[in-house]
Design a protein around this motif. Structure first.
Motif, PDB file in Angstrom:
ATOM      1  N   ARG A 243      11.182  -1.031  -8.885  1.00  0.00           N
ATOM      2  CA  ARG A 243      10.936  -2.342  -9.496  1.00  0.00           C
ATOM      3  C   ARG A 243      11.384  -3.426  -8.526  1.00  0.00           C
ATOM      4  NH1 ARG A 243      14.198  -2.177 -14.191  1.00  0.00           N
ATOM      5  NH2 ARG A 243      13.109  -0.235 -14.637  1.00  0.00           N
ATOM      6  N   TRP A 244      12.520  -3.144  -7.905  1.00  0.00           N
ATOM      7  CA  TRP A 244      13.121  -4.096  -6.999  1.00  0.00           C
ATOM      8  C   TRP A 244      12.232  -4.321  -5.775  1.00  0.00           C
ATOM      9  CZ3 TRP A 244      15.056  -3.609  -2.070  1.00  0.00           C
ATOM     10  CH2 TRP A 244      15.886  -4.657  -1.668  1.00  0.00           C
ATOM     11  N   LEU A 245      11.644  -3.236  -5.254  1.00  0.00           N
ATOM     12  CA  LEU A 245      10.764  -3.347  -4.083  1.00  0.00           C
ATOM     13  C   LEU A 245       9.537  -4.191  -4.430  1.00  0.00           C
ATOM     14  CD1 LEU A 245       9.967  -2.467  -1.193  1.00  0.00           C
ATOM     15  CD2 LEU A 245       8.785  -0.543  -2.215  1.00  0.00           C
ATOM     16  N   ARG A 246       8.997  -3.954  -5.601  1.00  0.00           N
ATOM     17  CA  ARG A 246       7.853  -4.700  -6.108  1.00  0.00           C
ATOM     18  C   ARG A 246       8.173  -6.202  -6.092  1.00  0.00           C
ATOM     19  NH1 ARG A 246       2.598  -3.808  -7.152  1.00  0.00           N
ATOM     20  NH2 ARG A 246       2.556  -5.962  -6.511  1.00  0.00           N
TER      21      ARG A 246
ATOM     22  N   ALA B 196       2.401   0.257  -6.007  1.00  0.00           N
ATOM     23  CA  ALA B 196       1.422  -0.177  -5.008  1.00  0.00           C
ATOM     24  C   ALA B 196       0.273  -1.000  -5.574  1.00  0.00           C
ATOM     25  CB  ALA B 196       0.854   1.052  -4.302  1.00  0.00           C
ATOM     26  N   ASP B 197      -0.262  -1.908  -4.728  1.00  0.00           N
ATOM     27  CA  ASP B 197      -1.515  -2.585  -5.042  1.00  0.00           C
ATOM     28  C   ASP B 197      -2.675  -1.640  -4.805  1.00  0.00           C
ATOM     29  OD1 ASP B 197      -0.161  -4.976  -5.398  1.00  0.00           O
ATOM     30  OD2 ASP B 197      -0.325  -5.503  -3.273  1.00  0.00           O
ATOM     31  N   ARG B 198      -2.518  -0.855  -3.763  1.00  0.00           N
ATOM     32  CA  ARG B 198      -3.570   0.110  -3.423  1.00  0.00           C
ATOM     33  C   ARG B 198      -2.942   1.427  -3.022  1.00  0.00           C
ATOM     34  NH1 ARG B 198      -8.334  -0.825   0.306  1.00  0.00           N
ATOM     35  NH2 ARG B 198      -6.746  -1.548   1.752  1.00  0.00           N
ATOM     36  N   ILE B 199      -3.664   2.492  -3.330  1.00  0.00           N
ATOM     37  CA  ILE B 199      -3.158   3.817  -3.017  1.00  0.00           C
ATOM     38  C   ILE B 199      -4.095   4.496  -2.026  1.00  0.00           C
ATOM     39  CG2 ILE B 199      -2.770   6.124  -3.962  1.00  0.00           C
ATOM     40  CD1 ILE B 199      -1.769   4.921  -6.453  1.00  0.00           C
TER      41      ILE B 199
ATOM     42  N   VAL C 177       0.831  -1.202   0.000  1.00  0.00           N
ATOM     43  CA  VAL C 177       0.000   0.000   0.000  1.00  0.00           C
ATOM     44  C   VAL C 177       0.864   1.250   0.000  1.00  0.00           C
ATOM     45  CG1 VAL C 177      -1.685   1.323   1.346  1.00  0.00           C
ATOM     46  CG2 VAL C 177      -1.868  -1.151   1.218  1.00  0.00           C
ATOM     47  N   ALA C 178       0.464   2.233  -0.799  1.00  0.00           N
ATOM     48  CA  ALA C 178       1.167   3.514  -0.812  1.00  0.00           C
ATOM     49  C   ALA C 178       0.328   4.570  -0.109  1.00  0.00           C
ATOM     50  CB  ALA C 178       1.440   3.943  -2.241  1.00  0.00           C
ATOM     51  N   LEU C 179       0.953   5.318   0.794  1.00  0.00           N
ATOM     52  CA  LEU C 179       0.302   6.506   1.361  1.00  0.00           C
ATOM     53  C   LEU C 179       0.828   7.676   0.544  1.00  0.00           C
ATOM     54  CD1 LEU C 179       0.749   5.921   5.204  1.00  0.00           C
ATOM     55  CD2 LEU C 179      -1.177   5.292   3.769  1.00  0.00           C
TER      56      LEU C 179
ATOM     57  N   VAL D  96       3.649  -1.014   3.804  1.00  0.00           N
ATOM     58  CA  VAL D  96       3.079   0.319   3.632  1.00  0.00           C
ATOM     59  C   VAL D  96       4.225   1.271   3.376  1.00  0.00           C
ATOM     60  CG1 VAL D  96       1.663   2.135   4.636  1.00  0.00           C
ATOM     61  CG2 VAL D  96       1.279  -0.243   5.297  1.00  0.00           C
ATOM     62  N   PHE D  97       4.163   2.021   2.284  1.00  0.00           N
ATOM     63  CA  PHE D  97       5.205   3.014   2.079  1.00  0.00           C
ATOM     64  C   PHE D  97       4.613   4.382   1.791  1.00  0.00           C
ATOM     65  CE2 PHE D  97       5.582   3.818  -2.513  1.00  0.00           C
ATOM     66  CZ  PHE D  97       4.808   2.800  -3.043  1.00  0.00           C
TER      67      PHE D  97
END
Lengths: 352, 294
Positions: free
Chosen positions: A177-180, A204-207, A31-33, A191-192
């Protein structure tokens, strides 16, 4: 581990950093904040980690109340924006730290610590730098060490505060890409925090879009981009033009154009703001009968497949940005200082 | 000393020429600085030793091993042995909470730490007499319980501790502030306890600054005169520290002995300067080693 946040609030002195925020993050999701600085995204992350105490609200881990749980017992991995590596320890010792500080009866034997750390350093592709000092590494390498260090304690949640914010564009792209890929491999709830919409969209999967201490919208990247819930989300994601207009009787009038707005009940008569994405702008050399906005071409930037134009509205000098495919621009054949007629192909209206 | 200054001068043209003064100006400024150093540091230092040795080595040594002088040395060492660890512990604690936390009253505490620097040591000594002397606030109670503070060793230790209070804290606060709380937070998230964070993260990061502060604190603790003079009572062999002993000898026109006893203190000053330079050098080397490859 799933994370639940209910009615969370936090103020720093006179500044309300977080106002009544609720959020559900399912287990294993990335998830991205996303939000501008001061939107409360980092505060939310630090509250989840336990680095700050909320003024109100609860935080649930696995459905259990963890609001009062100490940071040490939360089983979170935290990656700081500026890495926060222990500057006097080698890369190896940095990663081993979380294992070495465990109480004696929980501490793995030295051999096991060695294999764990070596495996983690291999995972982040830095096993050849184990003996270096943090100050001898590049920014991207430091960030990967910080990640390995956070993963060493086998966290159930991985929290990253602007993980790529301090890196240059190329390294940032690589690390995204690497984090993914890393997330696919270790599959820990992640969560980032970021202020970079591209980063959020790509990784992210969700934003979770945040603004002024509130959540504006939560959703899949495409959904948030295609169907922004609020004017803020619209203007924060992607380049947009903003037009003032009026709605009445199920019809809207924007920049001299009539737009059918069947969603809006009859009888509604009020000011509205219309958002038009830069690539949703139709350009023509002639007005062609139908009403259009008269503009003068000011700037042309050609790189990549799209040509970006900056147009000045003749009526009031408002700047309108447009993106058209290269071929369409050649076909149009306008030069700087020439007249161009603009029509929004589609628009999203928000009443005021 | 001259070598350092000239090497700096040679290095100057490498930098931006807009910041370089004409040669005569540079030489004049260097000359003034050097003359100042010689006049105020070097000559007095030489004077201490020549005056002390005026009556020969035997008289010099006799002045040093005389019982009152030895008692003064012992008391000075004892005072430093109590004051320095106390202020080290306090300094680290104060710097920790001032640099890593924001709380109401923070700036007041920050100002209070500087108080011993701002107040004249004599006044500091008088305050202790006022509090613990026979006529003082707690004097009656102390007298009844047969506790002697003023005109005794505890008073000297107290006064010295007060005066040397800011050295360690002052050294550490900017250092810790610059380092920020992030490494400690990272350690905390990784499961370290408060003690583990202090010993494994905070202390290694501040060790050079801490050592530097301790060296300065020690030098001042051994050399303090004003505050100690007020609370000591000047009882020979009992409540005289080295600086006080020197003053007594001097007032008795026993110049050779006074300077002889002063020479270890002067030497301590030199040792302090060397140690301080060594610490700075170590610190710079560590920084350079870190920055070299990045």
């Amino acid at each position: 581990m799933s994370i639940g946040v209910q009615g969370l609030a936090k103020r720093f002195g006179g500044f309300e950093a977080l106002k009544n925020v609720s959020l559900e993050i399912p287990s294993g999701e990335l998830v991205a904040l996303l939000g501008p600085s001061g939107s409360g995204k980092t505060t939310l992350l630090r509250l989840i980690a336990g680095l700050e105490r909320p003024d109100a609200g609860t935080i649930l881990f696995h459905g259990e109340d963890a609001t009062r749980r100490d940071v040490r017992d939360r089983q979170v991995g935290f990656v700081f924006q500026h890495y926060a590596l222990f500057r006097h320890m080698s890369v190896f010792e940095n990663v081993a730290f979380g294992l070495r500080v465990r109480p004696r009866h929980l501490r793995p034997p030295e051999a096991e610590i060695r294999t764990t750390v070596t495996d983690l350093l291999k995972l982040v592709q830095l096993d050849w730098l184990a003996d270096r000092q943090p100050s001898q590494l590049s920014g991207g390498q430091r960030q990967r060490v910080a990640l390995a260090r956070a993963l060493a304690v086998k966290p159930e949640v991985l929290l990253l505060d602007e993980p790529f914010g301090a890196l240059d564009a190329k390294v940032r792209k690589e690390l995204r890409r690497w984090l993914r890929r890393l997330h696919e491999e270790v599959h820990v709830t992640t969560v980032f925090v970021t202020h970079d919409q591209d980063e959020a969209m790509e990784v992210a999967d969700r934003i979770v879009v945040m603004n002024e201490g509130r959540i504006e919208q939560v959703g899949h990247p495409e959904a948030v981009y295609e169907h922004p819930a609020t004017p803020f989300v619209y203007s924060f994601l992607g380049n947009v033009n903003l037009f003032h207009g009026r709605v009445a009787e199920g019809r809207a009038e924007v920049a001299g154009q009539e737009v059918a707005m069947p969603d809006w009940a009859a009888g509604l008569d009020r000011d509205a703001v219309a958002y038009v994405r830069t690539y949703e702008v139709e350009l023509a050399r002639e007005p062609n009968g139908s009403p259009a906005i008269e503009t003068v071409l000011r700037h042309v930037r050609r790189f990549g497949p799209m040509v970006r134009l900056e147009l000045d509205r003749v009526e009031d000098g408002q700047v309108i940005e447009a993106e058209v495919p290269r071929a369409r621009f050649e076909e149009l054949g306008v030069g700087r200082g020439e007249r161009v007629y603009v029509k929004p192909r589609s628009a999203r209206l928000f009443p005021r | 000393m001259a070598g350092i200054v000239t090497s700096r001068l040679h290095a100057a043209p490498d930098r931006t020429s807009a910041l370089t003064e004409p040669r005569p100006v540079r030489w004049a400024l260097t000359g003034v600085a050097l003359a100042f150093l010689v006049l105020f540091l070097f000559i007095p230092l030489v004077a201490v030793f020549t005056e002390g040795l005026k009556k020969g080595w035997e008289a010099y040594l006799a002045a040093l091993v005389e019982p009152d002088a030895l008692a003064a040395v012992r008391l000075t060492l004892l005072t430093a042995a109590v004051a320095v660890p106390l202020n080290t512990a306090f300094g680290v604690a104060a710097a920790w909470c001032l640099a890593k936390f924001r709380f109401p009253g923070r700036s007041i505490l920050l100002t209070l730490i500087d108080l011993p620097f701002a107040v004249s040591p004599v006044i500091a000594g008088m305050v202790f007499v006022l509090l613990f002397g026979t006529q003082g606030w707690f004097g009656g109670w102390l007298f009844d319980h047969d506790v002697k503070i003023v005109f005794a060793v505890p008073g000297i230790v107290l006064a010295t501790t007060f005066v040397t209070f800011p050295f360690v804290a002052r050294e550490l606060i900017p250092l810790m502030q610059e380092q920020g709380p992030e490494e400690e937070e990272a350690a905390r998230v990784l499961g370290a306890s408060g003690w583990q964070i202090f010993w494994r993260v905070t202390l290694p990061n501040i060790k050079w600054g801490l050592l530097y502060g301790v060296i300065l604190c020690n030098a001042r603790a051994m050399g303090e005169f004003g505050a100690v003079s007020v609370v000591s009572g000047h009882i020979r062999g009992l409540t005289n520290t080295l600086p006080l002993h020197i003053e007594i000898l001097y007032n008795e026109y026993n110049f050779a002995a006074a300077f002889a006893v002063a020479s270890p203190l002067a030497l301590l000053g030199l040792v302090t300067l060397v140690a301080k330079t060594a610490v700075e050098w170590c610190q710079a080397r560590e920084l350079a080693r870190g920055a070299g490859a990045s």
